[in-house]
Design an enzyme around this catalytic site. Structure first.
Site, PDB file in Angstrom:
ATOM      1  N   SER A  88      41.480  27.888  17.834  1.00 28.14           N
ATOM      2  CA  SER A  88      40.948  26.555  18.114  1.00 28.14           C
ATOM      3  C   SER A  88      41.512  25.540  17.125  1.00 28.14           C
ATOM      4  O   SER A  88      42.722  25.348  17.065  1.00 28.14           O
ATOM      5  CB  SER A  88      39.422  26.590  18.130  1.00 28.14           C
ATOM      6  OG  SER A  88      38.919  25.495  18.851  1.00 28.14           O
ATOM      7  N   ASP A 137      37.482  27.972  29.836  1.00 30.73           N
ATOM      8  CA  ASP A 137      37.166  27.267  28.592  1.00 30.73           C
ATOM      9  C   ASP A 137      36.988  25.775  28.865  1.00 30.73           C
ATOM     10  O   ASP A 137      37.884  25.119  29.390  1.00 30.73           O
ATOM     11  CB  ASP A 137      38.307  27.496  27.591  1.00 30.73           C
ATOM     12  CG  ASP A 137      38.001  26.936  26.204  1.00 30.73           C
ATOM     13  OD1 ASP A 137      36.972  26.259  26.044  1.00 30.73           O
ATOM     14  OD2 ASP A 137      38.807  27.192  25.297  1.00 30.73           O
ATOM     15  N   HIS A 154      35.375  29.751  25.619  1.00 29.83           N
ATOM     16  CA  HIS A 154      36.162  29.363  24.452  1.00 29.83           C
ATOM     17  C   HIS A 154      36.332  30.512  23.454  1.00 29.83           C
ATOM     18  O   HIS A 154      37.418  30.731  22.923  1.00 29.83           O
ATOM     19  CB  HIS A 154      35.489  28.174  23.756  1.00 29.83           C
ATOM     20  CG  HIS A 154      36.287  27.584  22.636  1.00 29.83           C
ATOM     21  ND1 HIS A 154      37.515  27.001  22.830  1.00 29.83           N
ATOM     22  CD2 HIS A 154      36.032  27.500  21.297  1.00 29.83           C
ATOM     23  CE1 HIS A 154      37.993  26.559  21.675  1.00 29.83           C
ATOM     24  NE2 HIS A 154      37.116  26.855  20.727  1.00 29.83           N
TER      25      HIS A 154
END
Length: 379
Positions: A200, A320, A350
Site C-alpha cells: 500500500s 480492493d 485491500h
C-alpha cells in the site's frame, strides 16, 4: 496494512473554514490536534485497555503499549500466527538515523542450518507497523529460506516522530535507504540478491527508493501499491489549494474526516476483529501535511512509472476499494521492466496478506515465495 487511506481525501465539507478569518481557522483547526481515545477492546483486562487508551503521539508511549500487548498479539487466533514456521530467528534493534531519530528495525531469519537465499526489505503501509500482522507474514517468508528485514518509518510504529505525521514523503524513502543500506552490510547477506517489498503506502515508498537508486536492487514486490490517486477521489482543485495553504500553517492538524473503513480492508470478519489488537496503529484523522504529502507522492510516482525497470511482481485484490486495482494495471503497463508479473486475486480486498480466508492468504504468500525462488541466484 494501511488503516486509513485515499478515501479520507473526500473533504468538500471542509471548505467553510478557509473563508473565515485566521482566528476562526485557528479555533477550528487547533482542537483537531487532540488525539482520539481508542475504544475498549472486548475480552481484554481493564488494565490493558487503560494502557492502550493513552496518547500515542510519541514513540515512548507507543513502545510501552506494544510491550504490554506483545504476548497477547503473538497468540491471536490468526493463521499467520498459529501456522508460523518453527525455529524462525528474530532480532529487534534501534538505529539512530542522520536526523538523530531512533528507527525501529527488525529481521526474521530461517532456522539455524538453513542457508539464506536472498534479502527481502519491507516497507509497511500508512498508520501501520512491522510488528503486528507483518510479523506473521515475515515468518512465512523466512521459513522459505529468506532473510526478511523491516523498519518502522519515522512517526510510525516504534520509531521516533509525531504519530503518522509525514513532513516529507521523500524523507520516508531517504530514511529507508539509509537503514536498508546499513542492513545490506550484515555478514549473513554478503553476495546475496536484494529485493524490495512494499504494501500500500509502503509500495509508494518502495517505488520511490527504486527511482532514487535504480541499480541497488534485484527486484520489487508490491502489494496493493499506492502509486496513483483516482481522479474521483482527489479533492477539487480549489479545495486542494486551500489544503496546501493550511498544511503550511497547521501541518500537524487533523482535518481530514475519519471514516470507518475496516470492512473495506478485511474480507474475513473474524480477522477484521483482530485489528483491535493492533494497538500502536494510527487510527485517527489524517494530519494536513500528511495528506498533502501522500497526494504529492502519488503524483510524482505517476509521472515516473515509465522509469520502473526492476523485475516486478504486483499483487492486488480485484475487489480492493482502498487502492484501485486499475492503478496496478497502470503501473504494470507503463513500467519498462522486461520481467514483470501482475496477479489479481478475484474477490480480494485491500489486505490480501492478512484479511482473506486462510487458503487465500497462503496462496498470496506462496506466489511471493515462488517468484523470489526463480530470481534468487547468488551474485
Amino acid at each position: 496494512m494501511d488503516r486509513a487511506l485515499t478515501s479520507r481525501f473526500e473533504i468538500s465539507t471542509t471548505l467553510t473554514p478557509f473563508r473565515k478569518s485566521s482566528l476562526a481557522i485557528t479555533r477550528r483547526i487547533s482542537p483537531a490536534i487532540v488525539f482520539a481515545k481508542r475504544a475498549p477492546i472486548d475480552g481484554v483486562s481493564e488494565e490493558l485497555n487503560l494502557i492502550a487508551s493513552q496518547n500515542l503521539d510519541q514513540a515512548p508511549e507507543r513502545r510501552r503499549v506494544r510491550s504490554a500487548f506483545i504476548d497477547l498479539q503473538e497468540n491471536l487466533d490468526h493463521c499467520l500466527f498459529k501456522k508460523a514456521p518453527f525455529g524462525i530467528r528474530t532480532e529487534e534493534w534501534y538505529e539512530r538515523n542522520s536526523k538523530g531519530e531512533e528507527i525501529f528495525c527488525k529481521c526474521w531469519l530461517p532456522k539455524l542450518g538453513v542457508e539464506i537465499k536472498a534479502m527481502v526489505c519491507f516497507c509497511h503501509g500508512y498508520g501501520s507497523t512491522c510488528t503486528f500482522f507483518f510479523n506473521g507474514i515475515a515468518k512465512q517468508i523466512a521459513g522459505a529460506g529468506y532473510g526478511v528485514y523491516a523498519i518502522d518509518h519515522p512517526g510510525f510504529g516504534l520509531s521516533d516522530g509525531l504519530h503518522c505525521h509525514i513532513p516529507s514523503f521523500d524523507y520516508l524513502a531517504d530514511n529507508a535507504i539509509e537503514q536498508f543500506t546499513k542492513m545490506k552490510g550484515r555478514p549473513e547477506l554478503r553476495n546475496l540478491p536484494r529485493f524490495l517489498f512494499g504494501q500500500s503506502m509502503g509500495g509508494a515508498i518502495a517505488l520511490k527508493i527504486h527511482l532514487k537508486e535504480p541499480q541497488a536492487w534485484d527486484g520489487l514486490i508490491l502489494v496493493a501499491p499506492m502509486c496513483k490517486i483516482s481522479e474521483d477521489i482527489k479533492p477539487p482543485k480549489l479545495v486542494l489549494k486551500a489544503i496546501i495553504l493550511m498544511s503550511t500553517l497547521f501541518p500537524e492538524a487533523k482535518l481530514f474526516p475519519k471514516q470507518d473503513l475496516s470492512e473495506l480492508f478485511f474480507r474475513d470478519p473474524s480477522k477484521r476483529k483482530l485489528c483491535e489488537y493492533d494497538v500502536i496503529c494510527y487510527d485517527d484523522q489524517t494530519r494536513l501535511k500528511t495528506g498533502v504529502e501522500l497526494l504529492n507522492a502519488t503524483r510524482d510516482i505517476e509521472m515516473q512509472v515509465d522509469k520502473v525497470s526492476l523485475p516486478l511482481l504486483i499483487l492486488h485484490g480485484a475487489a480492493d476499494k482502498i487502492t484501485d486495482p486499475t492503478v496496478s494495471k497502470f503501473l504494470y503497463e507503463k513500467s519498462i521492466s522486461q520481467d514483470k508479473t501482475l496477479k489479481l486475486y478475484p474477490g480480494g480486498y485491500h489486505c490480501i496478506l492478512e484479511g482473506e480466508n486462510d487458503e487465500d492468504i497462503f496462496t498470496v504468500i506462496n506466489d511471493i515465495v515462488a517468484w523470489l525462488d526463480t530470481r534468487s541466484t547468488p551474485k
